[in-house]
Design a protein around this motif. Structure first.
Motif, mmCIF file in Angstrom:
data_model
loop_
_atom_site.group_PDB
_atom_site.id
_atom_site.type_symbol
_atom_site.label_atom_id
_atom_site.label_comp_id
_atom_site.label_asym_id
_atom_site.label_seq_id
_atom_site.Cartn_x
_atom_site.Cartn_y
_atom_site.Cartn_z
ATOM 1 N N VAL A 93 6.997 6.196 3.003
ATOM 2 C CA VAL A 93 5.917 5.521 2.448
ATOM 3 C C VAL A 93 5.069 6.644 2.406
ATOM 4 O O VAL A 93 4.789 7.342 3.492
ATOM 5 N N LEU A 94 4.248 6.813 1.411
ATOM 6 C CA LEU A 94 2.968 7.639 1.186
ATOM 7 C C LEU A 94 2.010 6.935 1.046
ATOM 8 O O LEU A 94 1.860 6.151 0.052
ATOM 9 N N LEU A 95 0.653 7.353 1.410
ATOM 10 C CA LEU A 95 -0.502 6.995 1.106
ATOM 11 C C LEU A 95 -1.491 7.759 0.875
ATOM 12 O O LEU A 95 -1.677 8.886 1.171
ATOM 13 N N THR A 96 -2.126 7.353 -0.219
ATOM 14 C CA THR A 96 -3.660 8.116 -0.673
ATOM 15 C C THR A 96 -4.526 8.068 0.560
ATOM 16 O O THR A 96 -4.723 7.206 1.373
ATOM 17 N N PRO A 97 -5.332 9.191 0.790
ATOM 18 C CA PRO A 97 -6.411 8.983 1.740
ATOM 19 C C PRO A 97 -7.358 7.842 2.016
ATOM 20 O O PRO A 97 -7.549 7.727 3.321
ATOM 21 N N THR A 98 -7.577 7.179 0.933
ATOM 22 C CA THR A 98 -8.559 5.999 1.263
ATOM 23 C C THR A 98 -7.671 4.670 1.350
ATOM 24 O O THR A 98 -8.316 3.636 1.514
ATOM 25 N N ALA A 99 -6.455 4.756 1.566
ATOM 26 C CA ALA A 99 -5.774 3.594 1.810
ATOM 27 C C ALA A 99 -5.710 3.061 3.056
ATOM 28 O O ALA A 99 -6.409 4.062 3.835
ATOM 29 N N CYS A 100 -5.382 1.782 3.442
ATOM 30 C CA CYS A 100 -5.714 1.283 4.877
ATOM 31 C C CYS A 100 -4.717 1.852 5.855
ATOM 32 O O CYS A 100 -3.534 2.343 5.547
ATOM 33 N N ASP A 101 -5.182 2.238 7.151
ATOM 34 C CA ASP A 101 -4.172 2.790 8.125
ATOM 35 C C ASP A 101 -3.212 1.842 8.230
ATOM 36 O O ASP A 101 -3.473 0.456 8.703
ATOM 37 N N PRO A 102 -2.204 2.429 8.292
ATOM 38 C CA PRO A 102 -0.729 1.480 8.830
ATOM 39 C C PRO A 102 -0.678 0.990 10.079
ATOM 40 O O PRO A 102 -0.160 0.132 10.667
ATOM 41 N N LEU A 103 -1.564 1.809 10.953
ATOM 42 C CA LEU A 103 -1.579 1.324 12.426
ATOM 43 C C LEU A 103 -2.793 0.659 12.734
ATOM 44 O O LEU A 103 -3.275 0.379 14.068
ATOM 45 N N ASN A 104 -3.496 0.012 11.601
ATOM 46 C CA ASN A 104 -4.383 -1.008 11.930
ATOM 47 C C ASN A 104 -3.735 -2.314 12.546
ATOM 48 O O ASN A 104 -2.691 -2.469 12.199
ATOM 49 N N ARG A 105 -4.372 -2.765 13.654
ATOM 50 C CA ARG A 105 -3.937 -3.795 14.202
ATOM 51 C C ARG A 105 -3.349 -4.888 13.561
ATOM 52 O O ARG A 105 -2.033 -5.459 13.669
ATOM 53 N N ARG A 106 -3.952 -5.619 12.463
ATOM 54 C CA ARG A 106 -3.407 -6.351 11.488
ATOM 55 C C ARG A 106 -2.251 -6.073 10.646
ATOM 56 O O ARG A 106 -1.192 -7.043 10.783
ATOM 57 N N ALA A 107 -2.304 -4.800 10.487
ATOM 58 C CA ALA A 107 -1.474 -4.322 9.508
ATOM 59 C C ALA A 107 -0.202 -4.330 10.305
ATOM 60 O O ALA A 107 1.078 -4.503 9.786
ATOM 61 N N VAL A 108 0.015 -3.595 11.487
ATOM 62 C CA VAL A 108 0.969 -3.697 12.658
ATOM 63 C C VAL A 108 1.693 -4.966 12.570
ATOM 64 O O VAL A 108 2.759 -5.426 12.540
ATOM 65 N N ARG A 109 0.649 -5.912 12.918
ATOM 66 C CA ARG A 109 1.294 -7.524 13.394
ATOM 67 C C ARG A 109 1.972 -8.040 11.994
ATOM 68 O O ARG A 109 2.896 -8.551 12.086
ATOM 69 N N VAL A 110 1.232 -7.954 10.768
ATOM 70 C CA VAL A 110 1.790 -8.467 9.619
ATOM 71 C C VAL A 110 3.148 -7.846 9.496
ATOM 72 O O VAL A 110 4.174 -8.480 8.817
ATOM 73 N N SER A 111 3.313 -6.550 9.507
ATOM 74 C CA SER A 111 4.565 -5.865 9.218
ATOM 75 C C SER A 111 5.623 -6.210 10.360
ATOM 76 O O SER A 111 6.799 -5.853 10.088
ATOM 77 N N MET A 112 5.222 -6.708 11.282
ATOM 78 C CA MET A 112 6.207 -7.032 12.341
ATOM 79 C C MET A 112 6.759 -5.854 12.904
ATOM 80 O O MET A 112 8.136 -5.903 13.403
ATOM 81 N N GLY A 113 6.013 -4.882 13.154
ATOM 82 C CA GLY A 113 6.520 -3.575 13.637
ATOM 83 C C GLY A 113 7.241 -2.624 12.616
ATOM 84 O O GLY A 113 7.869 -1.521 12.878
ATOM 85 N N SER A 114 7.396 -2.983 11.435
ATOM 86 C CA SER A 114 7.977 -2.295 10.151
ATOM 87 C C SER A 114 7.192 -0.899 10.102
ATOM 88 O O SER A 114 7.831 0.009 9.801
ATOM 89 N N VAL A 115 6.005 -0.653 10.258
ATOM 90 C CA VAL A 115 5.344 0.317 10.456
ATOM 91 C C VAL A 115 5.843 1.533 11.151
ATOM 92 O O VAL A 115 5.630 2.822 10.842
ATOM 93 N N PHE A 116 6.698 1.190 12.201
ATOM 94 C CA PHE A 116 7.380 2.071 13.201
ATOM 95 C C PHE A 116 8.718 2.452 12.512
ATOM 96 O O PHE A 116 9.428 3.369 13.352
ATOM 97 N N LEU A 117 9.264 1.761 11.687
ATOM 98 C CA LEU A 117 10.713 1.690 11.235
ATOM 99 C C LEU A 117 10.758 2.701 10.004
ATOM 100 O O LEU A 117 11.805 3.101 9.981
ATOM 101 N N VAL A 118 9.574 2.889 9.258
ATOM 102 C CA VAL A 118 9.820 3.607 7.897
ATOM 103 C C VAL A 118 8.901 4.682 8.046
ATOM 104 O O VAL A 118 7.774 4.742 8.459
#
Length: 272
Positions: free
Chosen positions: A148-173
């Protein structure tokens, strides 16, 4: 090492109570940045992916319950606990799974690193909603996206809610931020230099359906997802190799970006 918290202003738990997401990220000193993972399941996924724990905030009942395995595996980590009411006062909400863990942010990766050998890449263009970011990452992990690539203004994938909604998938991709660009479509040059064909998910007169054989047959493809509301810019749409649409029924014109990502990921990865 279990320590009880009795006051809302206890500095030991400032990371959970008073630091903003920007302060946790620590842009001035990235090596000192932190993020917070919530729930034993998500924390275990993060630890399994090599994340380094710093401290934990845990309801008393979970110390010998859901969090026991995590605590046993990290004997030197401070564990802070207190009443359910106090912890809700600290964090601003009742902990749904009773456990928060502060972890060190991993060293940032470059697009070259995460895209090396990647056949399917998701590009998140200015999506700022934390729920959508988490859902996109969860679909990316489940449906075979390589990076996954993000533009600089996109939300931080390690934001607490993003991490929770992803069920930890931000650590897998694997993921990385694209470079700053003076124009909205500038990152397309970066994607091209990485050897990727590009497909914008958008409605246009020259769009092809998401199951188009030429599109799905591309050996290396970047799927570009636009921000909530405005979608992708004209510059991005005009500069991509393909513009792809998801066929709709009942006069519905589009899907939420997270739902659209799941459909696009499934269709374009299932033959690779």
């Amino acid at each position: 090492m279990i320590e009880r918290i009795e006051r809302l202003d206890d500095e030991r738990v400032a990371v959970f109570a008073r630091l903003t997401e920007a302060q946790l990220r620590n842009r001035l000193n990235p090596g000192e940045g932190l993020f917070v993972a919530e729930s034993p399941k998500v924390i275990k996924v993060a630890l399994g992916a090599g994340m380094e724990p710093v401290c934990m905030l845990c309801e008393q009942k979970h110390i010998e319950g859901d969090a026991a395995e995590i605590i046993a595996a990290n004997p030197g980590m401070p564990i802070y606990t207190g009443s359910r009411e106090l912890l809700a006062g600290l964090t601003g909400y009742t902990l749904t799974r009773g456990v928060l863990c502060a972890m060190r942010r991993p060293a940032p990766k470059t697009p070259e690193e995460v895209c090396r050998g990647a056949r399917r890449v998701a590009v998140i263009d200015e999506v700022t909603d934390t729920t959508n970011i988490g859902a996109i990452f969860r679909s990316a992990a489940a449906l075979g996206i390589d990076a996954v690539l993000l533009t600089p203004t996109a939300c931080d994938p390690l934001n607490r809610r993003a991490v929770r909604v992803s069920m930890g998938s931000v650590f897998l991709v694997p993921w990385a931020y694209l470079g700053e660009s003076p124009d909205r479509g500038g990152y397309l040059r970066e994607l091209s230099a990485l050897g990727l064909k590009t497909a914008a998910l958008a409605l246009s007169d020259d769009s092809v359906p998401i199951d188009d054989p030429a599109l799905c047959g591309e050996p290396r493809l970047a799927l570009i997802l636009g921000t909530e509301g405005d979608g992708l810019s004209r510059e991005v749409i005009a500069g991509t190799d393909y513009v792809a649409r998801i066929p709709m029924a009942h006069c519905v014109d589009s899907l939420n970006v997270a739902a659209a990502s799941a459909v696009a990921f499934w269709q374009t990865t299932r033959f690779h």
